[in-house]
Structures are given as structure tokens and as C-alpha cells.
Design a protein around this motif. Sequence first.
Motif, short mmCIF file in Angstrom:
data_model
loop_
_atom_site.label_atom_id
_atom_site.label_comp_id
_atom_site.label_asym_id
_atom_site.label_seq_id
_atom_site.Cartn_x
_atom_site.Cartn_y
_atom_site.Cartn_z
N TYR A 195 3.56 2.12 -4.46
CA TYR A 195 2.84 0.97 -5.01
C TYR A 195 2.58 -0.06 -3.92
O TYR A 195 1.53 -0.69 -3.87
CB TYR A 195 3.65 0.35 -6.14
N ASP A 196 3.56 -0.22 -3.01
CA ASP A 196 3.39 -1.16 -1.92
C ASP A 196 2.22 -0.77 -1.05
O ASP A 196 1.38 -1.59 -0.70
CB ASP A 196 4.66 -1.21 -1.05
N PHE B 207 4.22 -13.19 0.53
CA PHE B 207 3.27 -13.76 1.48
C PHE B 207 3.67 -13.31 2.87
O PHE B 207 4.83 -13.19 3.18
CB PHE B 207 3.31 -15.29 1.40
N ASN C 46 -1.15 -1.36 -2.88
CA ASN C 46 -1.56 -2.77 -2.88
C ASN C 46 -1.93 -3.25 -1.49
O ASN C 46 -2.90 -3.99 -1.33
CB ASN C 46 -0.41 -3.63 -3.43
N TYR C 47 -1.15 -2.80 -0.50
CA TYR C 47 -1.42 -3.19 0.90
C TYR C 47 -2.84 -2.80 1.29
O TYR C 47 -3.64 -3.62 1.75
CB TYR C 47 -0.40 -2.47 1.77
N LEU C 48 -3.19 -1.53 1.07
CA LEU C 48 -4.51 -1.08 1.50
C LEU C 48 -5.61 -1.73 0.69
O LEU C 48 -6.67 -2.08 1.22
CB LEU C 48 -4.61 0.45 1.39
N GLU C 49 -5.35 -1.91 -0.60
CA GLU C 49 -6.43 -2.47 -1.43
C GLU C 49 -6.66 -3.94 -1.12
O GLU C 49 -7.80 -4.38 -1.04
CB GLU C 49 -6.06 -2.29 -2.91
N LYS C 50 -5.58 -4.69 -0.92
CA LYS C 50 -5.75 -6.13 -0.75
C LYS C 50 -6.14 -6.49 0.68
O LYS C 50 -6.98 -7.33 0.91
CB LYS C 50 -4.44 -6.86 -1.10
N ILE C 51 -5.49 -5.88 1.67
CA ILE C 51 -5.71 -6.29 3.05
C ILE C 51 -6.91 -5.57 3.64
O ILE C 51 -7.72 -6.18 4.34
CB ILE C 51 -4.45 -6.06 3.91
N TYR C 52 -7.05 -4.28 3.40
CA TYR C 52 -8.12 -3.52 4.03
C TYR C 52 -9.28 -3.24 3.09
O TYR C 52 -10.30 -2.68 3.54
CB TYR C 52 -7.56 -2.19 4.58
N ASP C 53 -9.15 -3.57 1.80
CA ASP C 53 -10.23 -3.36 0.83
C ASP C 53 -10.64 -1.89 0.79
O ASP C 53 -11.82 -1.55 0.82
CB ASP C 53 -11.43 -4.25 1.22
N VAL C 54 -9.65 -1.02 0.77
CA VAL C 54 -9.90 0.43 0.76
C VAL C 54 -9.54 0.93 -0.63
O VAL C 54 -8.42 0.73 -1.09
CB VAL C 54 -9.03 1.12 1.83
N PRO D 43 3.43 -10.26 4.65
CA PRO D 43 4.31 -9.08 4.72
C PRO D 43 4.53 -8.68 6.17
O PRO D 43 3.64 -8.77 7.01
CB PRO D 43 3.50 -8.02 3.98
#
Lengths: 151, 234
Positions: free
Chosen positions: A49-50, A18, A53-61, A20
Motif C-alpha cells: 500500500y505504501d 509528511f 500511494n508513493y507512486l500515485e501521489k509523488i510520481y502520478d503513475v 517520507p
Amino acid sequence: LTKRYPLYQLGNPQLRIFRPNWFLTLVRPGKEQPPDTVQFRIPMEMTKYDVKNYLEKIYDVPVGAIRTRIQFGSNKKRNHLHQKVKQPDYKVAYVQLAQGQTFTFPDIFPEKELKHEEGSMEEMQEKFMEDEKQRQRLDPRRGGVTEWFGL
Amino acid sequence: MNINLILGIFILKGWDWVGREKSPLAALSWRSPSSSVAPCRALHTTISRRGLDEFFDLPENWGETTVKSGAPWTAKQLRTKSNEDLHKLWYVLLKEKNLLLTLEQEAKRQRVPMSSPERIRKVERSMIRLETVVNERESALRMLQTGQEKARPGAWRRDKFGHVYWYRFKEYAIPWYMNRRYKRKSFFTPKFVQPHIRLRLEKYLRQRARKTSLERRTQSKLKEKFPHANISAS
């Protein structure tokens, strides 16, 4: 201060983070990249992998492939005391977008007309400079001919 | 060793700050619909999902020399917010910081001064304060539930030079008696260090005595020169 994450051993639950503390910097690529590739500077502790996940979850890219490399910061330059000065190392990630999306790095510093506000100091200075330049210019009716020539 | 992480973001998709007129730095005050305020409809904001455009500012602000921004969040303001709000605010601040870092790097690349660089420090400070508030709450909860003051276990230990310090434990996969590097560490003071400790103590006491006597001397000199003056608080 780096956070100490719990040690992973076989059978442990998936680590969830939570809040990051990692920041990504989008950079303009130095070399020509394919249209779907985006270049980031990421902290050294992050993995592919980080980043995904970062881009997919936070920026929806939607992220396809990711490749990372570590750029060595030069230790060659010396300061006025002849000591070596180290430029910090950083990790670069090349992210290829999925679903056929493309990305071009925009021009963030376009040339803008600088308009000073009415009655300000800068505006008066600008006006004064303009008047000075106008005085230096020759009579436009002479058509560019210098004053050396009589009449 | 890779940390396969899945970010635990909950209810982030349901809210984002309204457009970009209000930057995350201004202290927003929003009320729940069931408060005792005069009749107002519940505010519904559309989530802004611009993908990679969120790494850049609004196009109107490109090329400006100064961009207006509000004050950083103070710890006092953050303590009034709920945990969900703090969680969302963290990601808002995170995205803002990413934006500013991309702007900074691009400005360095184009050899152009960055517009209002103080925004980065403001966001950093807000994030630090948010972290402290969250840690405070977590610590209070832990105290109530388990009675432990610290999240990370530790112990008071001596080092070779006689200093007593708080040693924080590290997580290992093997017990300490199988850890060769850990066994080479010594957490005791040998006997021959005792004279050094005594000398160090004497030096410290001498410095403290010198400091107090200096203060006393300056005060007496001042009193001599200005007998009617107030005694300074320092």
C-alpha cells in the motif's frame, strides 16, 4: 535512525506522513517480465500500500497490482580474515501499471564518441598515438602484401 | 503491522522546478510577485509530469562521464525558506535521489562507472539539513505552545551498572504492569555494584589527572627549550 510512527489502534485517524524518508530504485529485471511490469528495490519497512500511494501521489503513475518479496543477501562470502561478509537484504516490488501502460527499461549508457576539447593534453596524446599507428602501417599501395616479398 | 499511509502532499502539483536546467542542488532564489523588486511578471512554470521517466535523467546526459551539479543546500539558506517551499523541496530532493539511485544500480549492472557519484552525498546532506531546519521550527513552536522541550517523552533512569541515562518512552497498547518483557527490565542499581562504580570513578579521575599532568609537562619542556616562544593556544 528509524522514525517511530504512532501506534495504530482501532478508531485512530489515518496516519499521514509528511516528507517520507523512503527511496525507490528502479532496476532492470533479471528475468523477462511482462511489458507492463516495473521492478523496484524498496526499503524493508515499506508495504504494498505504501508503494502504491508513493507512486500515485509523488510520481502520478497509475498503479494496478503490486507484489513484493524480500531478497536474501548472501552471507556465504568470506573476507581476507575468513570472516563471513553479509550482503544486505532488500525488498523487491513488481508493480503492474494500470490503464494499459507499458514500460521498457531504457539503455542509459549508450556508446558515445569521446571528443576532447581543443588544445588539451588528452587531444595531443590522441594525435600522437594516431601518428605512431600511421607510421607502423604499410604502404596502402601494396594492397596488404607484406614487406617480406621483394618489390 | 501495516502502516496504511496516505502521503500528505499539498500544493505539490502546482509547482515543480523549471525543466531540468537547474538541478535541485543550486540555491534557487525566487521572489513573490508582491515584493519590492522592479516590475516583473509572476513566474509561472509548467509542472513536469513525466511519470516513470522521472526516474531517469534527461536523454542528453545518458552516457556522460561527468554531469554538472551545484552545491548542496546549506542550513542557513534553508532557514530563509517558507514551510511550503521546504515541503516542495523535500520532494524535489527525494525524486532526485531516486533518480541517482537508479543510475547507480544500472551502472553496477552494466559494469560501467557511474557519472559524478558525489551527487548522491550532496542530496543526502541537503535532506538532512532540511530535516534539522524543520525540526528546529517544530521544536520552537512546541516550546511556545505547550512548554515541552522534547517531542518524545522520557525520563532519567539508572541502569544496572550505575549509569544515569535519558530513557525515551516507547508507545505500547497495554499499560506497563501488564507488559511481561518490560517488567523484566530493571531500572535500578543493586547495592553490590557500588564498589565497581567507585573503581570506575577512580579510573576516570586518574585518566583525567594523567592527561592534565602530561599537558603541563609538555608545556614546561617546550618553555625550557624555547623560552621566548609564544604560549600555544592548545
